[in-house]
Design a protein around this motif. Structure first.
Motif, PDB file in Angstrom:
ATOM      1  N   ASP A 160     -74.825 -16.990 -71.588  1.00  0.00           N
ATOM      2  CA  ASP A 160     -74.522 -18.015 -72.593  1.00  0.00           C
ATOM      3  C   ASP A 160     -75.443 -19.213 -72.392  1.00  0.00           C
ATOM      4  OD1 ASP A 160     -72.560 -16.527 -73.799  1.00  0.00           O
ATOM      5  OD2 ASP A 160     -70.909 -17.438 -72.671  1.00  0.00           O
ATOM      6  N   LYS A 161     -75.597 -20.010 -73.452  1.00  0.00           N
ATOM      7  CA  LYS A 161     -76.488 -21.166 -73.387  1.00  0.00           C
ATOM      8  C   LYS A 161     -75.708 -22.463 -73.558  1.00  0.00           C
ATOM      9  CE  LYS A 161     -78.490 -18.262 -75.527  1.00  0.00           C
ATOM     10  NZ  LYS A 161     -78.344 -16.794 -75.590  1.00  0.00           N
ATOM     11  N   CYS A 162     -76.070 -23.448 -72.740  1.00  0.00           N
ATOM     12  CA  CYS A 162     -75.357 -24.720 -72.722  1.00  0.00           C
ATOM     13  C   CYS A 162     -76.343 -25.882 -72.818  1.00  0.00           C
ATOM     14  CB  CYS A 162     -74.542 -24.840 -71.434  1.00  0.00           C
ATOM     15  SG  CYS A 162     -73.806 -26.468 -71.159  1.00  0.00           S
ATOM     16  N   ILE A 163     -76.067 -26.836 -73.690  1.00  0.00           N
ATOM     17  CA  ILE A 163     -76.802 -28.097 -73.745  1.00  0.00           C
ATOM     18  C   ILE A 163     -76.052 -29.122 -72.897  1.00  0.00           C
ATOM     19  CG2 ILE A 163     -77.430 -30.062 -75.214  1.00  0.00           C
ATOM     20  CD1 ILE A 163     -79.302 -27.829 -75.769  1.00  0.00           C
ATOM     21  N   ILE A 164     -76.773 -29.786 -71.985  1.00  0.00           N
ATOM     22  CA  ILE A 164     -76.192 -30.853 -71.172  1.00  0.00           C
ATOM     23  C   ILE A 164     -76.866 -32.161 -71.584  1.00  0.00           C
ATOM     24  CG2 ILE A 164     -75.888 -31.738 -68.830  1.00  0.00           C
ATOM     25  CD1 ILE A 164     -75.898 -28.857 -67.829  1.00  0.00           C
ATOM     26  N   TYR A 165     -76.044 -33.113 -72.035  1.00  0.00           N
ATOM     27  CA  TYR A 165     -76.539 -34.382 -72.606  1.00  0.00           C
ATOM     28  C   TYR A 165     -75.712 -35.490 -71.968  1.00  0.00           C
ATOM     29  CZ  TYR A 165     -77.820 -37.555 -76.540  1.00  0.00           C
ATOM     30  OH  TYR A 165     -78.272 -38.584 -77.340  1.00  0.00           O
ATOM     31  N   MET A 166     -76.130 -35.901 -70.764  1.00  0.00           N
ATOM     32  CA  MET A 166     -75.277 -36.749 -69.932  1.00  0.00           C
ATOM     33  C   MET A 166     -76.084 -37.848 -69.248  1.00  0.00           C
ATOM     34  SD  MET A 166     -72.907 -33.844 -68.082  1.00  0.00           S
ATOM     35  CE  MET A 166     -71.663 -35.004 -67.488  1.00  0.00           C
ATOM     36  N   PRO A 167     -75.390 -38.889 -68.798  1.00  0.00           N
ATOM     37  CA  PRO A 167     -76.065 -39.919 -68.006  1.00  0.00           C
ATOM     38  C   PRO A 167     -76.286 -39.449 -66.573  1.00  0.00           C
ATOM     39  CG  PRO A 167     -73.740 -40.437 -68.211  1.00  0.00           C
ATOM     40  CD  PRO A 167     -73.974 -39.210 -69.045  1.00  0.00           C
ATOM     41  N   MET A 168     -77.120 -40.162 -65.846  1.00  0.00           N
ATOM     42  CA  MET A 168     -77.280 -39.893 -64.424  1.00  0.00           C
ATOM     43  C   MET A 168     -75.944 -40.159 -63.735  1.00  0.00           C
ATOM     44  SD  MET A 168     -80.241 -38.743 -63.786  1.00  0.00           S
ATOM     45  CE  MET A 168     -80.434 -38.986 -62.026  1.00  0.00           C
ATOM     46  N   SER A 169     -75.471 -39.165 -62.995  1.00  0.00           N
ATOM     47  CA  SER A 169     -74.135 -39.241 -62.424  1.00  0.00           C
ATOM     48  C   SER A 169     -73.924 -38.049 -61.505  1.00  0.00           C
ATOM     49  CB  SER A 169     -73.074 -39.202 -63.541  1.00  0.00           C
ATOM     50  OG  SER A 169     -73.245 -38.032 -64.337  1.00  0.00           O
ATOM     51  N   ILE A 170     -72.866 -38.105 -60.716  1.00  0.00           N
ATOM     52  CA  ILE A 170     -72.455 -36.922 -59.955  1.00  0.00           C
ATOM     53  C   ILE A 170     -72.055 -35.818 -60.925  1.00  0.00           C
ATOM     54  CG2 ILE A 170     -70.685 -36.021 -58.390  1.00  0.00           C
ATOM     55  CD1 ILE A 170     -70.696 -38.813 -57.046  1.00  0.00           C
ATOM     56  N   GLU A 171     -71.468 -36.220 -62.060  1.00  0.00           N
ATOM     57  CA  GLU A 171     -70.958 -35.243 -63.034  1.00  0.00           C
ATOM     58  C   GLU A 171     -72.055 -34.395 -63.647  1.00  0.00           C
ATOM     59  OE1 GLU A 171     -67.766 -37.735 -62.000  1.00  0.00           O
ATOM     60  OE2 GLU A 171     -69.807 -38.272 -62.610  1.00  0.00           O
ATOM     61  N   VAL A 172     -73.239 -34.952 -63.841  1.00  0.00           N
ATOM     62  CA  VAL A 172     -74.298 -34.139 -64.437  1.00  0.00           C
ATOM     63  C   VAL A 172     -74.764 -33.067 -63.453  1.00  0.00           C
ATOM     64  CG1 VAL A 172     -76.340 -35.539 -63.789  1.00  0.00           C
ATOM     65  CG2 VAL A 172     -76.346 -34.215 -65.912  1.00  0.00           C
ATOM     66  N   ILE A 173     -74.749 -33.378 -62.153  1.00  0.00           N
ATOM     67  CA  ILE A 173     -75.081 -32.377 -61.138  1.00  0.00           C
ATOM     68  C   ILE A 173     -74.004 -31.298 -61.105  1.00  0.00           C
ATOM     69  CG2 ILE A 173     -75.577 -32.006 -58.704  1.00  0.00           C
ATOM     70  CD1 ILE A 173     -77.651 -33.709 -60.211  1.00  0.00           C
ATOM     71  N   VAL A 174     -72.746 -31.707 -61.225  1.00  0.00           N
ATOM     72  CA  VAL A 174     -71.637 -30.744 -61.289  1.00  0.00           C
ATOM     73  C   VAL A 174     -71.830 -29.805 -62.483  1.00  0.00           C
ATOM     74  CG1 VAL A 174     -69.163 -30.504 -61.745  1.00  0.00           C
ATOM     75  CG2 VAL A 174     -69.977 -32.195 -60.079  1.00  0.00           C
ATOM     76  N   ALA A 175     -72.173 -30.365 -63.634  1.00  0.00           N
ATOM     77  CA  ALA A 175     -72.343 -29.551 -64.838  1.00  0.00           C
ATOM     78  C   ALA A 175     -73.476 -28.546 -64.682  1.00  0.00           C
ATOM     79  CB  ALA A 175     -72.598 -30.463 -66.041  1.00  0.00           C
ATOM     80  N   MET A 176     -74.620 -28.993 -64.146  1.00  0.00           N
ATOM     81  CA  MET A 176     -75.767 -28.096 -63.985  1.00  0.00           C
ATOM     82  C   MET A 176     -75.439 -26.961 -63.032  1.00  0.00           C
ATOM     83  SD  MET A 176     -78.772 -31.024 -63.871  1.00  0.00           S
ATOM     84  CE  MET A 176     -80.205 -29.931 -63.826  1.00  0.00           C
ATOM     85  N   HIS A 177     -74.790 -27.282 -61.922  1.00  0.00           N
ATOM     86  CA  HIS A 177     -74.499 -26.248 -60.932  1.00  0.00           C
ATOM     87  C   HIS A 177     -73.344 -25.342 -61.353  1.00  0.00           C
ATOM     88  CE1 HIS A 177     -77.275 -26.721 -57.571  1.00  0.00           C
ATOM     89  NE2 HIS A 177     -77.361 -27.988 -57.956  1.00  0.00           N
ATOM     90  N   ALA A 178     -72.417 -25.863 -62.136  1.00  0.00           N
ATOM     91  CA  ALA A 178     -71.358 -24.986 -62.660  1.00  0.00           C
ATOM     92  C   ALA A 178     -71.959 -23.933 -63.579  1.00  0.00           C
ATOM     93  CB  ALA A 178     -70.310 -25.818 -63.400  1.00  0.00           C
ATOM     94  N   CYS A 179     -72.927 -24.349 -64.399  1.00  0.00           N
ATOM     95  CA  CYS A 179     -73.633 -23.372 -65.250  1.00  0.00           C
ATOM     96  C   CYS A 179     -74.369 -22.353 -64.388  1.00  0.00           C
ATOM     97  CB  CYS A 179     -74.606 -24.104 -66.176  1.00  0.00           C
ATOM     98  SG  CYS A 179     -73.825 -25.028 -67.520  1.00  0.00           S
ATOM     99  N   ALA A 180     -75.096 -22.847 -63.385  1.00  0.00           N
ATOM    100  CA  ALA A 180     -75.864 -21.936 -62.528  1.00  0.00           C
ATOM    101  C   ALA A 180     -74.955 -20.976 -61.784  1.00  0.00           C
ATOM    102  CB  ALA A 180     -76.703 -22.753 -61.540  1.00  0.00           C
ATOM    103  N   ARG A 181     -73.774 -21.442 -61.428  1.00  0.00           N
ATOM    104  CA  ARG A 181     -72.852 -20.579 -60.681  1.00  0.00           C
ATOM    105  C   ARG A 181     -72.389 -19.396 -61.518  1.00  0.00           C
ATOM    106  NH1 ARG A 181     -71.124 -21.519 -55.856  1.00  0.00           N
ATOM    107  NH2 ARG A 181     -69.359 -20.365 -54.967  1.00  0.00           N
ATOM    108  N   LEU A 182     -72.306 -19.605 -62.836  1.00  0.00           N
ATOM    109  CA  LEU A 182     -71.824 -18.549 -63.732  1.00  0.00           C
ATOM    110  C   LEU A 182     -72.952 -17.800 -64.433  1.00  0.00           C
ATOM    111  CD1 LEU A 182     -68.828 -20.442 -65.396  1.00  0.00           C
ATOM    112  CD2 LEU A 182     -68.769 -18.860 -63.456  1.00  0.00           C
ATOM    113  N   GLY A 183     -74.192 -18.185 -64.185  1.00  0.00           N
ATOM    114  CA  GLY A 183     -75.308 -17.538 -64.879  1.00  0.00           C
ATOM    115  C   GLY A 183     -75.479 -18.026 -66.303  1.00  0.00           C
TER     116      GLY A 183
END
Length: 658
Positions: free
Chosen positions: A139-162
């Motif tokens: 699946d494809k996800c757009i991430i449109y976020m400010p610099m934050s711990i949360e944006v790192i969480v979002a990127m790695h959650a996507c990577a964890r699920l492929g």
């Protein structure tokens, strides 16, 4: 060659860094040469050794490189792994579980810290929330976020699920966002209600809503929102979810999805010469391997380092040297929400002092602006702050002029820190040519030598090597693991843009360059920024470097315009260190600068037009928008996409030509 890019570089000064390598970099120049020889003679063994030593695999590969379908190279193709396992899970068993992974400083100065153990927990809870919504590998996800711990969480959650993610810089417009949603075919958007930069609140969710309303976005099933400001926003209950609510009551652990080595980790959009964005596709294993190798080599990583890359994760620098590289190395890193000039231009120096930053990686644009600020206000000069924790400095995004290099070296590094003047691109995945700490000398303005495994060369239009001190096209002759895999949905453009047949299928960087007699590389600017003046091909970067070396000049951008006599004329846009000059003063300064260029480079490079302004049009990442300057110089209307520009009022600042 008859139409070679001419070089007038005369920067021969060298500096002995007196730096002792004590981390994970290459220990000496002799060791560097040995590694270069090793990869040349034993290509597969070299890359296989690093891949098995540095990465954790669920299934080990048996083939290093599949080059049967050039230029669609495939690395470690029958192996499988998970990027997040390599960045987070590994630290639960190597002693880093309770180590601080991220020191987050908000725009208003609030500081939050999170350990590797807790970061993994948050990634897993968010990934489990995504799984419950039905999102899965591919699946494809757009991430449109400010610099934050949360944006790192979002990127790695996507990577964890492929899930393939595409991060869009939070300053981009809804139009830019809409284009990217359609191009990648996203079914998920992760965003924020607002972002905070420079004391201002900037709406992000509203831009997402506008992008979806623009049409043809039926693929979007959910919009997940990080609550940054907490103000009222438009809400569609059938589609929108708060990030906190999605994580709530989820299990602390999420089984990683192990993907094929070549599975796309992300697609990152970058501008083409026409201004139309192109989606650069990167793999999982090869990309992460190169991120980790370059972290080790370039920055001489030690376990107690505090690393700070000032980029935004919306750019490749933020992917490789914030979201993935530092975490794969188990580093403590600083992530900053704001801008270097808020609440004043001492912000960077205060943060280095506060967090004891040891490795500082920023852009020449930022350095130049801080030079100008400290010239105007001594209280924000780095001399006023304790920067003694620094041991490595870095520069990224554009060539750094010798004058800016020396200021950085002296005033920020106290002449004790080597500067990694890194040349690389979105397409290369990580550093390609950069000074290593082990080098005996540095040359201000030169990115120096290629990293081991990078077969860089300067060639002519037929792909043949040119002599030293002769300008030509910068190419990479052999593949490397972190290289671009494709342009998303446009294979033809991928091949013609980066691997043209007339250059023997080498990777074409798009930059002009030359090598000096020591083998050091000097970047001369983009190929499409090469000027042809009376039959002489001139690199714009050299003229810009000469201009900013003048004591009165803060910034300069050089482009060409049509000229009936010379074919092209040199046009220089100038920002002064002091006030913008007018009338007779401007005429006199323009004359002074032309004479300066004649002395520094030669009469052929003297600007025909000099245009003074208060600032230059730049993207929010700090890159000068030269295509807009060309329009101004040629008297054309600005009818191109300006959604990425930092300050639209910039065009009111250019009114005087001399």
């Amino acid at each position: 060659m008859s139409n070679a890019i001419q070089s007038f570089l005369t920067e021969n000064k060298v500096l002995n860094t007196n730096y002792n390598v004590s981390g994970e970099s290459i220990s000496s120049y002799e060791s560097y040469k040995k590694l270069c020889l090793e990869v040349e003679n034993n290509f597969d063994e070299f890359w296989s050794g690093y891949a098995t030593d540095l990465l954790s695999w669920s299934k080990i590969f048996t083939k290093v490189l599949d080059d049967s379908n050039k230029p669609h190279y495939k690395w470690f193709v029958d192996g499988s792994m998970n990027v997040t396992v390599n960045c987070l899970d590994i630290h639960l068993t190597n002693g880093n579980a309770n180590k601080i992974a991220i020191i987050f400083e908000s725009d208003d100065g609030e500081v939050l810290k999170i350990t590797y153990k807790d970061l993994l927990k948050r990634v897993c809870k968010f990934a489990n929330g995504l799984k419950n919504l039905g999102y899965k590998i591919g699946d494809k996800c757009i991430i449109y976020m400010p610099m934050s711990i949360e944006v790192i969480v979002a990127m790695h959650a996507c990577a964890r699920l492929g899930i393939i993610h595409s991060v869009v810089f939070g300053g981009f417009s809804s139009k830019s966002l809409h284009e990217r949603i359609l191009d990648i075919g996203a079914s998920l958007i992760i965003t924020s209600d607002y972002q905070k930069r420079g004391g201002k609140k900037i709406p992000l969710k509203a831009a997402v809503d506008a992008a979806i309303i623009s049409g043809n976005c039926e693929s979007i099933k959910n919009v997940i929102v990080y609550k940054r400001a907490g103000d009222d926003i438009n809400w569609l209950s059938s589609r929108d979810l708060w990030m906190d609510d999605l994580e709530k009551n989820q299990l602390d652990y999420c089984e990683p999805v192990f993907v094929n080595s070549e599975h796309p980790l992300f697609v990152l959009y970058t501008s083409g010469s026409t201004g139309k964005p192109k989606g650069i596709q990167h793999s999982s294993a090869g990309y992460l391997l190169w991120a980790k190798m370059t972290m080790r080599w370039t920055f001489d990583i030690r376990g107690d380092d505090v690393f700070w890359c000032t980029a935004d994760v919306g750019w490749i620098t933020g992917h490789t040297y914030i979201a993935y590289g530092p975490l794969s190395m188990g580093l403590t890193q600083v992530i900053f929400e704001g801008i270097p000039t808020y609440p004043n231009s001492a912000r960077f120096w205060k943060m280095i002092e506060r967090h004891k930053v040891s490795i500082f990686y920023t852009a020449p644009t930022a350095i130049r602006s801080l030079i100008k600020s400290s010239d105007n206000d001594r209280s924000v000069h780095p001399d006023n702050f304790d920067l003694s924790s620094l041991r490595i400095l870095g520069s990224v995004g554009e060539p750094i002029s010798p004058d800016t290099w020396r200021w950085y070296y002296k005033n920020v590094g106290n002449e004790n820190c080597p500067i990694a003047d890194t040349w690389w691109q979105t397409e290369t995945g990580g550093h390609m040519i950069t000074p290593l700490p082990c080098l005996n000398y540095l040359k201000p303005g030169s990115c120096s030598l290629p990293l081991p495994g990078i077969c860089a060369a300067v060639v002519d239009e037929s792909g043949e090597d040119v002599p030293n001190s002769t300008g030509g096209f910068l190419v990479i002759k052999k593949p490397w693991p972190g290289m671009i895999r494709n342009i998303w949905g446009n294979t033809d453009r991928f091949i013609t843009s980066y691997f043209p047949e007339e250059l023997h299928g080498y990777y074409l960087a798009g930059d002009g360059a030359q090598r000096d007699n020591d083998g050091y590389f000097w970047i001369m600017g983009r190929i499409d920024d090469v000027l042809n003046v009376s039959g002489h091909r001139l690199g714009t970067m050299e003229i810009e470097s000469a201009l900013v070396s003048h004591s009165k000049v803060s910034e300069a951008a050089v482009i060409g315009r049509s000229d009936d006599t010379t074919g092209e004329a040199v046009v220089a846009f100038i920002v002064m260190k002091g006030e913008r000059p007018y009338n007779d003063e401007a005429i006199n300064i323009a004359k002074e600068l032309r004479n300066w260029i004649a002395c520094e480079i030669g009469p052929i490079a003297k600007p025909k037009d000099i245009i003074f302004g208060d600032s230059l049009p730049k993207t929010r990442s700090g890159k000068i928008m030269r295509r807009l300057l060309r329009a101004i110089a040629n008297g054309e209307n600005i009818n191109q996409d300006t959604s990425t520009i930092e300050n639209m009022s910039i065009f009111d600042n250019f009114s005087i030509t001399f």
